[in-house]
Design a protein around this motif. Sequence first.
Motif, short mmCIF file in Angstrom:
data_model
loop_
_atom_site.label_atom_id
_atom_site.label_comp_id
_atom_site.label_asym_id
_atom_site.label_seq_id
_atom_site.Cartn_x
_atom_site.Cartn_y
_atom_site.Cartn_z
N THR A 69 0.84 -1.21 0.00
CA THR A 69 0.00 0.00 0.00
C THR A 69 0.87 1.25 0.00
N LEU A 70 1.91 1.23 0.82
CA LEU A 70 2.82 2.38 0.87
C LEU A 70 3.52 2.58 -0.47
N THR A 118 -6.62 7.70 8.89
CA THR A 118 -5.94 8.20 7.69
C THR A 118 -6.55 7.60 6.42
N LYS A 119 -6.99 6.31 6.51
CA LYS A 119 -7.64 5.72 5.35
C LYS A 119 -9.02 6.35 5.13
N MET A 120 -9.70 6.66 6.22
CA MET A 120 -10.97 7.35 6.09
C MET A 120 -10.78 8.72 5.43
N ALA A 121 -9.68 9.37 5.75
CA ALA A 121 -9.40 10.68 5.16
C ALA A 121 -9.28 10.59 3.64
N THR A 122 -8.52 9.59 3.16
CA THR A 122 -8.39 9.45 1.70
C THR A 122 -9.71 9.03 1.07
N TYR A 132 -2.92 9.26 4.03
CA TYR A 132 -2.91 7.80 4.14
C TYR A 132 -1.50 7.24 4.03
N LEU A 133 -0.62 7.93 3.31
CA LEU A 133 0.77 7.50 3.22
C LEU A 133 1.41 7.49 4.60
#
Length: 464
Positions: A84-85, A379-383, A412-413
Amino acid sequence: MKLGNKDILASVLASLLFVQQVFSPILANATNNISTVDDLTNSILKKELELERLNTTFRRKTTLVSPWRQRRLFAYGEGNASLTLAGLLVGLPTDYQLASKKTRLGKVKPRASQNQKNNLAASQRLPLIANLYNCGGDLLELGLNFRNYCILKKHGFTPYAYRKEVRAIHAEIDKLLAQRKNALAILTEEERTIANAESKVLADLRDLYLLEYVDYHSGCKRFWLVQNVAFLTDLAKNATGAAGNIISLDAIHLGRPAMYGGAGILTLISGTIILLVPFVGRVTGNISGLAARRLVAEEAADVHASKVDTYSSDFRNLLALKNQTPINSHSAALEKRISLFEHQEKLLIMRDEFLAKEQKDAHNTLIENIIFGSVVGSTKMATGITTLIAGERYPYNVSTSFKLYAAGNATYLAGSAFAMLETARLAVEFERSQWKLKNSDLLPSNQFNRRLRMLDKMDSLLSQ
């Protein structure tokens, strides 16, 4: 008439013979009474040891997890976070490039070049592979759990079989305790005082082992549910994430940026699941444990001793009474059981220390999971949110939409980098802990084996 020496001697012998004939049956009957109580006491102890052996064996077979599972989980989590990164690192430069393009009135709207499209596609393929890889890991672990359940069922170690066997042992112990209580009525007052003190110790052992059974039965169901719910929620998280990646790939290849809205919804759901996993596992586990405790509550309905301190106090009282009483046949038989009672006290203390450590480790793990889920999930929710807004509101405004994509992906990174580093740290900490426990002979498997050896030793004391 004067009696001779021979006549006197004959009279004394006749008197002694008369005394022997009168009191021998009484003494023999008293000895038989004591022997009956001792036999019943030994039978009760054997059954209580059988109950504790069953508890320990059930706990060992149903809750011990192979260290290789933890290593596999590390492989799934680290692989997912790393891929993912990598995908975010590939796509983020293109996001910033497109975000910097200006759209002028009367001009053709800027489009992504083929090279930029390839980078955007790669940025979705790598997370897609990561999510599918983790889905495979979740399915594998669920399959192994089912296989393990089938093996336990075959060998009679399911909670249902365990409950059935404990009920049978419980009934036998109560029957023997009732018989022993009736047998005490024919003992002397001195003997009955010691026997009653020993009765309290026997009852304490029965109570503590039954409470242990309730804890182990409910703990097993709670543990199984928490594990399976964790894998199922992780599977849902990865499946929704993969679905979002697929929609994003379609949006890139078909040139339909409005489809990013759907991808954003799925990514948002995936992030929300990550955030909620620790709480869902905790709540479902507690509900399952509570339901299981109610199911077996009848086995502990007449329990009075709930702590090891109660047993220790009653055992010390028994020792004091024994030391105050002159040695007779009953106290000599009791002497053989004193060592057994001491071993059982050590066993109970060792069990409580082990459970306290388990609870502490579980609490620490819960805190770590909450922190991990909060950082990575948010952070995933943000993206997901930025992708949803860009796809729904600004699908054809390249500059604005990619500013939103860049902001979400950059956030998310950071979360993915944290996930990769934290997963590696936990793996190192786990291996370090395993090494320390192994060197100090404190691995859970070793402690359970030590308890079983202690039970075998106590059983051999009764057989001597």
